[in-house]
Enzyme design. Sequence first.
Site, PDB file in Angstrom:
ATOM      1  N   GLN A  23      -5.068  -1.896   9.386  1.00 47.19           N
ATOM      2  CA  GLN A  23      -4.850  -3.226   8.802  1.00 47.19           C
ATOM      3  C   GLN A  23      -5.421  -4.294   9.743  1.00 47.19           C
ATOM      4  OE1 GLN A  23      -3.386  -3.781   5.658  1.00 47.19           O
ATOM      5  NE2 GLN A  23      -4.163  -5.833   6.016  1.00 47.19           N
ATOM      6  N   LYS A  33       0.842  -1.205   0.000  1.00 49.03           N
ATOM      7  CA  LYS A  33       0.000   0.000   0.000  1.00 49.03           C
ATOM      8  C   LYS A  33       0.878   1.255   0.000  1.00 49.03           C
ATOM      9  CE  LYS A  33      -3.751  -2.553   2.054  1.00 49.03           C
ATOM     10  NZ  LYS A  33      -4.468  -3.031   3.235  1.00 49.03           N
ATOM     11  N   ASP A  73     -11.535   2.128   3.606  1.00 50.38           N
ATOM     12  CA  ASP A  73     -11.839   0.704   3.483  1.00 50.38           C
ATOM     13  C   ASP A  73     -13.354   0.476   3.383  1.00 50.38           C
ATOM     14  OD1 ASP A  73      -9.782  -1.092   3.226  1.00 50.38           O
ATOM     15  OD2 ASP A  73      -9.337  -1.187   5.372  1.00 50.38           O
TER      16      ASP A  73
END
Length: 284
Positions: free
Chosen positions: A96, A52, A119
């Site tokens: 994460q 990322k 997200d």
Amino acid sequence: MAKIISGKEVSEEIKEQLKGEVEELKKQGIFPGLAVIIVGDDPASRVYVNNKKKACERIGIYSEEYALSADVSEDEILSLIDELNRKDSISGILVQLPLPKHISEKNVIERINPKKDVDAFHPVNVGKIMTGDYDFVPCTPAGIMELIDRSGVLVEGKECVVIGRSNIVGKPMAMLLLHRNGTVTVCHSRTKNLREKTKNADILVAAVGKPNFVTGDMVKEGAVVIDVGINRLENKKLVGDVDFETAEKKAAAITPVPGGVGPMTIAMLMKNTVKAAVINKTGR
Ligand code: NAD
């Protein structure tokens, strides 16, 4: 022989396009920035976070990484999120997952400002996906929609079967296909006669987490097969949820693993971060 839908190629195109967009936005005083929080030292999470960061660099997105030790308290994570919510240089916040057991993923996700939730896991964004009025779509289903579109198949009126009902893949995937007027069936671990259902699918999405689970005899002739799975075998080989060799003989188009859905997920995260920068700056 099925057409191979290369997520690797498509994701490169998308990243190139985003790079241009970011240059333009910077001229308008809009600077996308992504904060990534990683807790503990799970090797798979570390690989994802590194990828990322690399994608951010490539596109010109500013990024910050917060690597916290596995024994960090929930309160410390929540205060960090509060700080990032306030920070103008940060347009997107990504935590994460998975988090260590003593931390509530629910509390953490709900603390993120929905406008910075790249997200799309916050309940506000989940609800918006349900109604079809959304800003952010979870990155994996968003990437899959791009791949389906590029396979040249129209979703409208098609039989779509999604195997898996997780909050991050299966459920939002089903909603996106429904918004496109597909006829959607969601299958899961308690589904009976799975093969009967998958044999009917014009578009088959496998998000099960079991290596080579979908075999050629489960695939309809001419189907589009999307393999979400990322499974590491004992011999370290990476395979999907679809048995590529047998499924490819039946499908009209199929995504490989690796190089299919995986790279698309990151490209879509970048897209969401750029979008978040615009939303946070202009309110649109
Ligand atoms: P999950 O474990 O949360 O969900 C798996 C789903 O499969 C469940 O809903 C379960 O009901 C269903 N299932 C299990 N056994 C089944 C069976 N025998 N028959 C039918 N359904 C069954 O997994 P997830 O987070 O949705 O991820 C699924 C896979 O996709 C994993 O391999 C994961 O690594 C991968 N993944 C890939 C990406 C990517 O970027 N490519 C992103 C997220 C997840």
